[in-house]
Scaffold this active site. Structure first.
Site, PDB file in Angstrom:
ATOM      1  N   PRO A   1       0.823  -1.215   0.000  1.00 60.39           N
ATOM      2  CA  PRO A   1       0.000   0.000   0.000  1.00 60.39           C
ATOM      3  C   PRO A   1       0.853   1.259   0.000  1.00 60.39           C
ATOM      4  O   PRO A   1       1.806   1.392   0.774  1.00 60.39           O
ATOM      5  CB  PRO A   1      -0.812  -0.132   1.291  1.00 60.39           C
ATOM      6  CG  PRO A   1      -0.956  -1.606   1.468  1.00 60.39           C
ATOM      7  CD  PRO A   1       0.353  -2.187   1.006  1.00 60.39           C
ATOM      8  N   CYS A   2       0.487   2.188  -0.883  1.00 58.99           N
ATOM      9  CA  CYS A   2       1.350   3.350  -1.123  1.00 58.99           C
ATOM     10  C   CYS A   2       0.801   4.653  -0.551  1.00 58.99           C
ATOM     11  O   CYS A   2       1.460   5.685  -0.608  1.00 58.99           O
ATOM     12  CB  CYS A   2       1.546   3.534  -2.627  1.00 58.99           C
ATOM     13  SG  CYS A   2       0.009   3.834  -3.540  1.00 58.99           S
ATOM     14  N   GLN A   3      -0.415   4.617   0.008  1.00 60.10           N
ATOM     15  CA  GLN A   3      -1.043   5.874   0.425  1.00 60.10           C
ATOM     16  C   GLN A   3      -0.209   6.635   1.449  1.00 60.10           C
ATOM     17  O   GLN A   3      -0.224   7.866   1.487  1.00 60.10           O
ATOM     18  CB  GLN A   3      -2.434   5.594   1.010  1.00 60.10           C
ATOM     19  CG  GLN A   3      -3.410   5.009   0.005  1.00 60.10           C
ATOM     20  CD  GLN A   3      -3.346   3.497  -0.028  1.00 60.10           C
ATOM     21  OE1 GLN A   3      -2.405   2.884   0.469  1.00 60.10           O
ATOM     22  NE2 GLN A   3      -4.347   2.877  -0.609  1.00 60.10           N
TER      23      GLN A   3
ATOM     24  N   PHE B   1       2.882   7.087   1.584  1.00 60.86           N
ATOM     25  CA  PHE B   1       4.025   7.788   1.013  1.00 60.86           C
ATOM     26  C   PHE B   1       3.636   8.677  -0.167  1.00 60.86           C
ATOM     27  O   PHE B   1       4.440   9.454  -0.652  1.00 60.86           O
ATOM     28  CB  PHE B   1       5.077   6.775   0.548  1.00 60.86           C
ATOM     29  CG  PHE B   1       5.553   5.879   1.653  1.00 60.86           C
ATOM     30  CD1 PHE B   1       6.485   6.325   2.577  1.00 60.86           C
ATOM     31  CD2 PHE B   1       5.051   4.595   1.788  1.00 60.86           C
ATOM     32  CE1 PHE B   1       6.930   5.506   3.603  1.00 60.86           C
ATOM     33  CE2 PHE B   1       5.480   3.766   2.817  1.00 60.86           C
ATOM     34  CZ  PHE B   1       6.412   4.223   3.729  1.00 60.86           C
TER      35      PHE B   1
END
Length: 236
Positions: free
Chosen positions: A84-86, A88
């Site tokens: 999950p990238c949210q 960063f």
């Protein structure tokens, strides 16, 4: 290595976009781990024989993944995934490692170290490179680089410098920058692919010849109606 042996462990699989790319490159996903049930439904539809573990990676052991994929330690060609990238993303609050989702980066590390694939490919947002002056990126590389002892043998991953690639330079009709991190334990230097020299493809060139769409199905309407709920539960 024969193509039939290029087995992949897929983490944070989503609807299988990364898996499709690796399949076209001659790999085969042996097992997928994905939390979102809607994504799992898509995976089952498109890859009916794929073993899927529909739980949070934090609850899944490496042994369970290997068993589901009919794999031994060290057998997989790759572990792939986009944690999950949210946390960063430049579009989010950028809590990074202070966010539980950001800490999932190190679940990827855990599975790599405990399944010992020949290599790995991690995908994430560009913002991971500069969060807290690079602390998360540096820590990730440090953890992936630590020696691993298995059956009396010491293994160590050689990691290529992380690179931000833009999908539009490789034939996709979309400007989409993504961080790519690649490593292997077989001593092979890695070079990232060079951008295509052809002009950027437009959306019309990519899908302009598709037939007129049907009216949305009841399933499509239901999925569209639950997007808000899915964002609250899964963060995207």
């Amino acid at each position: 290595m024969a193509k039939k042996n290029l087995k992949v462990i897929s983490l944070f699989s989503g609807a299988g976009g990364l898996d499709i790319g690796f399949d076209r490159a001659g790999f085969k996903t042996a097992v997928a781990v994905e939390l979102d049930p809607s994504c799992c439904d898509t995976l089952r539809t498109n890859i009916p024989d794929l073993p899927i573990i529909n739980r949070s990676i934090t609850e899944v052991s490496a042994a369970e993944i290997l068993e589901a994929g009919n794999l031994e330690v060290g057998e997989a060609a790759l572990v792939i995934g986009g944690p999950p990238c949210q946390s960063f993303s430049l579009a989010g609050m950028r809590k990074g490692l202070d966010d539980d989702r950001g800490k999932l980066l190190f679940e990827f590390v855990r599975i790599v170290r405990e399944t010992l694939p020949k290599g790995f490919v991690l995908e994430n947002v560009k913002g991971l490179t500069n969060w807290d002056k690079g602390r998360a990126m540096n820590l990730l590389i440090e953890e992936l680089s630590k020696p691993i002892v298995f059956n009396g043998v010491v293994y160590k991953y050689q990691i290529a410098p992380p690179r931000v690639l833009d999908a539009v330079n490789y034939g996709a009709p979309q400007f989409r920058e993504r961080l790519i991190l690649v490593g292997n334990r077989i001593g092979k230097p890695y070079e990232y692919p060079k951008p295509f020299e052809t002009p950027h493809k437009t959306v019309w060139e990519a899908i302009g010849n598709l037939p007129e769409p049907d009216q949305p199905s009841e399933t499509a309407k239901r999925v569209a109606g639950c997007i808000k709920d899915r964002i609250e539960k899964y963060g995207y």
